[in-house]
Every structure is written in C-alpha cells, then in structure tokens.
Design a protein around this motif. Structure first.
Motif, PDB file in Angstrom:
ATOM      1  N   GLU A 315       0.763  -1.057  -0.193  1.00  0.00           N
ATOM      2  CA  GLU A 315       0.031  -0.014   0.028  1.00  0.00           C
ATOM      3  C   GLU A 315       0.897   1.363   0.056  1.00  0.00           C
ATOM      4  O   GLU A 315       0.477   2.403  -0.601  1.00  0.00           O
ATOM      5  N   TYR A 316       2.042   1.208   0.522  1.00  0.00           N
ATOM      6  CA  TYR A 316       2.976   2.276   0.593  1.00  0.00           C
ATOM      7  C   TYR A 316       3.370   2.873  -0.806  1.00  0.00           C
ATOM      8  O   TYR A 316       3.287   4.032  -1.172  1.00  0.00           O
ATOM      9  N   GLY A 317       3.548   1.693  -1.703  1.00  0.00           N
ATOM     10  CA  GLY A 317       3.791   2.188  -3.248  1.00  0.00           C
ATOM     11  C   GLY A 317       2.835   2.652  -3.865  1.00  0.00           C
ATOM     12  O   GLY A 317       2.837   3.529  -4.516  1.00  0.00           O
ATOM     13  N   LYS A 318       1.395   2.021  -3.346  1.00  0.00           N
ATOM     14  CA  LYS A 318       0.164   2.782  -3.953  1.00  0.00           C
ATOM     15  C   LYS A 318       0.231   4.352  -3.689  1.00  0.00           C
ATOM     16  O   LYS A 318      -0.234   5.042  -4.739  1.00  0.00           O
ATOM     17  N   GLU A 319       0.651   4.793  -2.481  1.00  0.00           N
ATOM     18  CA  GLU A 319       0.734   6.076  -2.358  1.00  0.00           C
ATOM     19  C   GLU A 319       2.000   7.095  -3.180  1.00  0.00           C
ATOM     20  O   GLU A 319       1.291   8.005  -3.590  1.00  0.00           O
ATOM     21  N   LEU A 320       2.815   6.391  -3.491  1.00  0.00           N
ATOM     22  CA  LEU A 320       3.942   6.961  -4.035  1.00  0.00           C
ATOM     23  C   LEU A 320       3.646   7.327  -5.531  1.00  0.00           C
ATOM     24  O   LEU A 320       4.090   8.192  -5.973  1.00  0.00           O
ATOM     25  N   TYR A 321       3.003   6.241  -5.813  1.00  0.00           N
ATOM     26  CA  TYR A 321       3.010   6.136  -7.463  1.00  0.00           C
ATOM     27  C   TYR A 321       1.605   6.427  -7.838  1.00  0.00           C
ATOM     28  O   TYR A 321       1.124   5.555  -9.006  1.00  0.00           O
ATOM     29  N   GLU A 322       0.844   7.133  -7.407  1.00  0.00           N
ATOM     30  CA  GLU A 322      -0.542   7.405  -7.805  1.00  0.00           C
ATOM     31  C   GLU A 322      -0.914   7.780  -9.370  1.00  0.00           C
ATOM     32  O   GLU A 322      -1.540   7.241  -9.977  1.00  0.00           O
ATOM     33  N   LYS A 323       0.205   8.539  -9.681  1.00  0.00           N
ATOM     34  CA  LYS A 323       0.195   9.120 -11.170  1.00  0.00           C
ATOM     35  C   LYS A 323       0.214   8.017 -12.136  1.00  0.00           C
ATOM     36  O   LYS A 323      -0.477   7.685 -13.062  1.00  0.00           O
ATOM     37  N   GLN A 324       1.148   7.098 -11.915  1.00  0.00           N
ATOM     38  CA  GLN A 324       1.661   5.905 -12.740  1.00  0.00           C
ATOM     39  C   GLN A 324       0.351   4.786 -12.566  1.00  0.00           C
ATOM     40  O   GLN A 324      -0.080   4.276 -13.713  1.00  0.00           O
TER      41      GLN A 324
END
Length: 373
Positions: A315-324
C-alpha cells in the motif's frame, strides 16, 4: 558540446582501474568528519553563533524534548559548514560555470551547494528517483524566504512535467529555486542504443543466456525482509522455473546480499539472477525486462517511461505512485493469487510504448544560454 567537466564522487566506492586521471576526495572528507567528532566537546565560534539558533528552531516547533535530535541536527549543520569550506577551496581553483549535484539534501550535496552559493556559482540538482508532494526535499515547502535557502539548488532538473509541477506549487514567488524539465539523461542515452558503452553493457547481459520472459524485482533497503515481502517471495517460489527472475539490490543494500540470499533460500527459491542484475546499469536491465515488480522502488517511474508495466505489492507504493497507477502503467496487487493473475495478464498484453518528455541536450543548451544572459 566542447565543454570540459570535473566529476567529484564522494563515498567509499573506489572503482579501479579508472579511465581518466583521478583524485579520491573521500579521504579528505573523512578527515573533516573525524576531526569534528573528536572536537565535539570543545566549543568554537561556529558553536557559539549557531547552537542557540538550532535549539530555538526545535523549540518553536515543539520539538525541544527531542534533545538527541537537536544534537544530531547541530552536528549535521556543522559538518555541512566545514565540508563546504573544503569544496569552496576546490571551486576557487576549478572556477566552474555551473555545478550539478545528485542528492542535494545529503550532507555532501548541501555542502557543495552552500560553497557554490558563497561563490555565486549556479547549482542544479538532477532528479535521481521518486519526487512528489510527499517527498520532504521536493514537495510542500511552505515557509521559504523570498531569496530562497542557501542549501537549496538554483535549479531542480526534473524527469517530467509532474515532478516539475510539484516544485512549481511552492516556488512561484521565490527567487533562486527554479524547476526545469530536463528529462532523464541516462535513460535517454540507453534508449537510443547508439553509444558504445550502452552496446557493451548489452553484450554483457546477453552473456547470461536467458531464454523466455524476464521479470525484474527491485528491492529497497529496510523493507526487503520476509515480513514485508512474504507474498512476493511466495509468488517467486511458485513461478521460479516459469520465468527468469532478475532480482536487483538497491545500491545501499550491497552489504545485505548474503541476508537476501538466505531469505530466498527459506522460501526454497533457487532459480534467479542477482549479482549481474545488481551490478549492471539499471537501464541495461530495463531494456531487457518484460515486467517489473516492487514494494516501492522509484524504478516504477523509469519503467513507465520505457513502457514497462509495474506491479506494486504494498500500500505504501500505492501512495507514492498514484500518477503511474492512474495512467495504467502500474497496478497494486498484494495477495499472492492477485499478483500471479496480474503477471499472466500483463505478459499477454503489454505493448511497450516509450514516453520521453524532454531532450536533455536541448535543455542543457537553454540552461547555458540562460547563464550567459
């Protein structure tokens, strides 16, 4: 462009033999650091002038109770100041027209920028990973003085408009800190496949003699443990003979290699490539990758530029890469079955489409023209 340059590499990666004449600067930096720690107890002019300032900053933000943090912040500020004096001597001798740095917010980057600011030499921070509103060094600066800070670069070289826009949210009325769209310099070189060194690295990769589909797994320091990546390790164990698993350690994880291998062994994972994938340039690996999987590595951004899909398993990656994720070049899949299903789906339908937003050479020309004016 017929320009001369000098490259200064800090840290202890003394790669030898070397192609060009070199001087190792880290021993000099180490002496400064050791000297400061040995003299921690003795107060000098810098201490008298600045210790109260640092303490008051923490006090004003209700952080005075974190005495150890205040002390660390003051030690760091002293190191930045002392190392900047070393860089200033170098710069006076070299007399550069401009200085580029990577990781401006580290001790060495901040020291170099401070030295340049005193000598009125413009500085450029080159993007090296994920940037965004949540990044402490790039997003949401709320109280910047009109003339800027003396350890922030004059220019932020950004890979795309998205990173540039993050900085533009706070720098509109501020002097000395400008975001520029420069593109990813190295990725552009690798994508062209016309430079001799790119071709040589490709040859090295081909010597691995891999057949079939390649899945790149990028690991990050501090979060690449079985407790965090249990689901991913289970997937690799189940599909280790169906795909080529290219497992890449972050540069700051090289000392953790044995631990990572031991963790993979616990899951009975035997078939993977780690050493060559870690030591070869990232873009050589990406040029030979069919799919990218990660917890939160910024390789998500570079993979997306090259049209490679990423599966984010946290889920942490989800927050970082919202644009992608919004653009459909990355998805979040946490459950092992969902990861497996997504792997099959992506590898069946993944037309690679390269998306490079800027020409690095034209950006350099514009930047140098601006300095001349």
């Amino acid at each position: 462009m017929n320009l001369t340059s000098l490259r200064l590499d800090p840290f202890h990666n003394y790669h030898t033999p070397r192609f060009s004449p070199s001087i190792f600067i880290q021993p000099f930096l180490d002496l400064i650091i050791i000297n400061e720690f040995l003299r921690r107890r003795s107060e000098n002019e810098f201490d008298k002038k600045n210790s109260e300032i640092v303490s008051s900053i923490f006090k004003n933000h209700n952080l005075a109770k974190f005495n150890s943090v205040v002390e660390q912040a003051f030690i760091k500020s002293k190191l930045i100041y002392k190392i900047s004096l070393y860089f200033e001597k170098k710069l006076k001798k070299i007399q550069p027209k401009i200085v580029f740095v990577v990781w401006y917010y580290g001790v060495y980057g901040a020291s170099m920028i401070l030295a340049c600011r005193r000598l009125s030499i413009p500085t450029v921070d080159i993007q090296h990973g994920v940037q965004g509103d949540l990044h402490a060094a790039y997003g949401r600066w709320l109280n910047v003085p009109k003339h800027g800070y003396n350890i922030l670069p004059n220019y932020f070289w950004c890979w795309s408009k998205d990173e540039m826009n993050v900085i533009n949210k706070w720098n509109n009325s501020i002097e000395n800190h400008e975001a520029i769209l420069g593109g990813n310099i190295l990725l552009e070189k690798w994508n062209s496949k016309e430079y001799p060194f790119v071709i040589e690295f490709e040859k090295v990769f081909k010597q691995l003699n891999l057949t079939g589909l390649n899945i790149l797994v990028t690991l990050s320091p501090g979060i690449s443990t079985p407790e965090v990546l249990d689901n991913l390790f289970k997937v690799i164990a189940e599909k280790q003979y169906q795909f080529n698993w290219l497992i890449r350690l972050h540069p700051n994880m090289l000392t953790e290699k044995d631990k990572v291998i031991a963790d993979l062994k616990k899951y009975k994972i035997k078939k993977y490539v780690l050493d060559e994938v870690t030591m070869l340039p990232l873009y050589t690996i990406l040029n030979n990758t069919d799919l990218h999987i990660t917890h939160s590595s910024s390789t998500v951004i570079e993979a997306s530029i090259l049209g490679i899909q990423s599966i984010i398993v946290n889920e942490y990656g989800k927050e970082l890469y919202e644009k992608q994720i919004k653009e459909g070049v990355a998805v979040v899949r946490i459950n092992p079955n969902d990861i497996l299903s997504e792997i099959d789906d992506i590898l069946k339908h993944n037309p690679r489409k390269v998306k490079i937003e800027a020409s690095t050479k034209s950006t350099l020309i514009k930047l140098f023209d601006k300095l001349r004016s």
